[in-house]
Design a protein around this motif. Structure first.
Motif, mmCIF file in Angstrom:
data_model
loop_
_atom_site.group_PDB
_atom_site.id
_atom_site.type_symbol
_atom_site.label_atom_id
_atom_site.label_comp_id
_atom_site.label_asym_id
_atom_site.label_seq_id
_atom_site.Cartn_x
_atom_site.Cartn_y
_atom_site.Cartn_z
ATOM 1 N N SER A 78 -0.359 -1.336 37.082
ATOM 2 C CA SER A 78 0.483 -1.279 35.634
ATOM 3 C C SER A 78 -0.269 -1.134 34.753
ATOM 4 O O SER A 78 -1.892 -2.225 35.030
ATOM 5 C CB SER A 78 1.552 -2.494 35.222
ATOM 6 O OG SER A 78 0.744 -3.716 35.165
ATOM 7 N N PRO A 79 -0.556 -0.539 33.453
ATOM 8 C CA PRO A 79 -1.697 -0.196 32.642
ATOM 9 C C PRO A 79 -2.171 -1.869 32.292
ATOM 10 O O PRO A 79 -0.917 -2.456 31.644
ATOM 11 C CB PRO A 79 -1.632 0.616 31.629
ATOM 12 C CG PRO A 79 -0.330 0.796 31.274
ATOM 13 C CD PRO A 79 0.595 0.174 32.794
ATOM 14 N N PRO A 80 -2.851 -1.683 31.931
ATOM 15 C CA PRO A 80 -3.952 -3.313 31.233
ATOM 16 C C PRO A 80 -3.574 -3.436 29.797
ATOM 17 O O PRO A 80 -3.094 -2.544 28.966
ATOM 18 C CB PRO A 80 -5.270 -2.824 31.190
ATOM 19 C CG PRO A 80 -5.755 -1.749 31.251
ATOM 20 C CD PRO A 80 -4.790 -0.909 31.793
ATOM 21 N N VAL A 81 -3.485 -4.343 29.305
ATOM 22 C CA VAL A 81 -2.088 -5.081 28.318
ATOM 23 C C VAL A 81 -3.540 -6.151 27.565
ATOM 24 O O VAL A 81 -4.227 -6.858 27.980
ATOM 25 C CB VAL A 81 -1.181 -6.157 28.157
ATOM 26 C CG1 VAL A 81 -0.670 -6.336 27.007
ATOM 27 C CG2 VAL A 81 -0.083 -4.974 29.022
ATOM 28 N N TYR A 82 -3.985 -4.516 26.708
ATOM 29 C CA TYR A 82 -4.819 -5.390 25.594
ATOM 30 C C TYR A 82 -4.351 -6.653 24.587
ATOM 31 O O TYR A 82 -3.303 -5.673 23.918
ATOM 32 C CB TYR A 82 -5.501 -4.723 24.606
ATOM 33 C CG TYR A 82 -6.439 -3.382 25.662
ATOM 34 C CD1 TYR A 82 -7.540 -4.164 26.328
ATOM 35 C CD2 TYR A 82 -6.130 -2.802 26.198
ATOM 36 C CE1 TYR A 82 -8.322 -3.673 27.446
ATOM 37 C CE2 TYR A 82 -6.177 -2.139 27.034
ATOM 38 C CZ TYR A 82 -7.975 -2.281 27.710
ATOM 39 O OH TYR A 82 -8.720 -1.601 28.780
ATOM 40 N N THR A 83 -5.044 -7.585 24.306
ATOM 41 C CA THR A 83 -4.458 -8.725 23.437
ATOM 42 C C THR A 83 -5.511 -8.612 22.012
ATOM 43 O O THR A 83 -6.981 -8.341 22.797
ATOM 44 C CB THR A 83 -3.582 -10.149 23.293
ATOM 45 O OG1 THR A 83 -4.970 -10.149 24.506
ATOM 46 C CG2 THR A 83 -2.862 -10.000 24.908
ATOM 47 N N LYS A 84 -5.153 -8.564 20.869
ATOM 48 C CA LYS A 84 -6.112 -8.711 19.926
ATOM 49 C C LYS A 84 -6.784 -10.325 19.582
ATOM 50 O O LYS A 84 -5.557 -10.580 19.154
ATOM 51 C CB LYS A 84 -5.481 -8.407 18.436
ATOM 52 C CG LYS A 84 -5.728 -8.167 17.479
ATOM 53 C CD LYS A 84 -5.340 -8.089 16.367
ATOM 54 C CE LYS A 84 -6.588 -7.567 15.133
ATOM 55 N NZ LYS A 84 -5.509 -7.487 13.283
ATOM 56 N N PRO A 85 -7.364 -10.505 19.686
ATOM 57 C CA PRO A 85 -8.197 -11.663 19.046
ATOM 58 C C PRO A 85 -7.869 -12.369 18.099
ATOM 59 O O PRO A 85 -8.045 -11.633 17.202
ATOM 60 C CB PRO A 85 -9.371 -11.520 20.007
ATOM 61 C CG PRO A 85 -10.030 -10.486 19.565
ATOM 62 C CD PRO A 85 -9.046 -9.392 19.623
ATOM 63 N N THR A 86 -8.104 -13.660 18.196
ATOM 64 C CA THR A 86 -7.232 -14.399 16.979
ATOM 65 C C THR A 86 -9.062 -15.326 16.765
ATOM 66 O O THR A 86 -9.219 -15.936 17.392
ATOM 67 C CB THR A 86 -5.894 -15.523 17.158
ATOM 68 O OG1 THR A 86 -7.220 -16.448 17.984
ATOM 69 C CG2 THR A 86 -5.399 -14.491 17.801
ATOM 70 N N ILE A 87 -9.114 -14.624 15.414
ATOM 71 C CA ILE A 87 -10.279 -15.670 14.838
ATOM 72 C C ILE A 87 -9.953 -16.475 13.694
ATOM 73 O O ILE A 87 -9.044 -16.296 12.521
ATOM 74 C CB ILE A 87 -10.968 -14.565 13.818
ATOM 75 C CG1 ILE A 87 -11.917 -13.236 15.251
ATOM 76 C CG2 ILE A 87 -12.017 -15.013 13.517
ATOM 77 C CD1 ILE A 87 -11.772 -12.029 14.384
ATOM 78 N N PRO A 88 -10.010 -18.021 13.727
ATOM 79 C CA PRO A 88 -9.995 -18.659 13.035
ATOM 80 C C PRO A 88 -10.394 -17.815 11.520
ATOM 81 O O PRO A 88 -11.898 -17.461 10.673
ATOM 82 C CB PRO A 88 -10.722 -19.710 13.338
ATOM 83 C CG PRO A 88 -11.670 -19.811 13.816
ATOM 84 C CD PRO A 88 -11.494 -17.933 14.666
ATOM 85 N N PRO A 89 -9.849 -18.893 10.639
ATOM 86 C CA PRO A 89 -9.814 -18.103 9.094
ATOM 87 C C PRO A 89 -10.910 -18.747 8.448
ATOM 88 O O PRO A 89 -11.168 -20.338 9.191
ATOM 89 C CB PRO A 89 -8.449 -18.801 8.187
ATOM 90 C CG PRO A 89 -8.147 -19.934 9.070
ATOM 91 C CD PRO A 89 -8.437 -19.475 10.445
#
Length: 95
Positions: A78-89
Motif C-alpha cells: 500500500s502507498p506510504p501514509v505521511y503524517t504531518k509532524p506536530t510542532i509544539p507552540p
C-alpha cells in the motif's frame, strides 16, 4: 629541411659520378640468350580409391510442448501514509 643550392649541387654531382662510374653494356659482347625451358605437364599417379565415410542417419527430432511455469505474483504494497509532524507552540517568556 629546406633544399638549398649547395645541397642540390651536391646531389647533382653525386648523381653524375654514379652515372660516370656505371658499367654499361658494350656492343662487342652481345648477351647470350638461353631458350626458355619447355613446359611439360607433370604426370600424376592414379587416384587412390577411398570409400565414402559412413554417416549414420538420424531420426527426426521429437518436439514436446514446453510447459510454462505459472506467473509469480509479487505482493503489492500500500502507498506510504505521511503524517504531518506536530510542532509544539512557542513558549512565551516575559522579558
Amino acid at each position: 629541411m629546406a633544399i638549398t643550392h649547395t645541397s642540390f649541387a651536391i646531389c647533382i654531382l653525386l648523381s653524375l659520378a654514379t652515372i660516370a662510374t656505371a658499367e654499361y653494356y658494350t656492343p662487342s659482347s652481345p648477351p647470350v640468350y638461353k631458350s626458355p625451358p619447355i613446359y611439360t605437364k607433370p604426370t600424376l599417379p592414379p587416384p587412390v580409391y577411398t570409400p565414402p565415410v559412413y554417416t549414420p542417419t538420424l531420426s527426426p527430432p521429437v518436439y514436446t510442448k514446453p510447459t510454462i511455469p505459472p506467473p509469480v505474483y509479487k505482493p503489492t504494497l500500500s502507498p506510504p501514509v505521511y503524517t504531518k509532524p506536530t510542532i509544539p507552540p512557542p513558549v512565551y517568556t516575559p522579558p
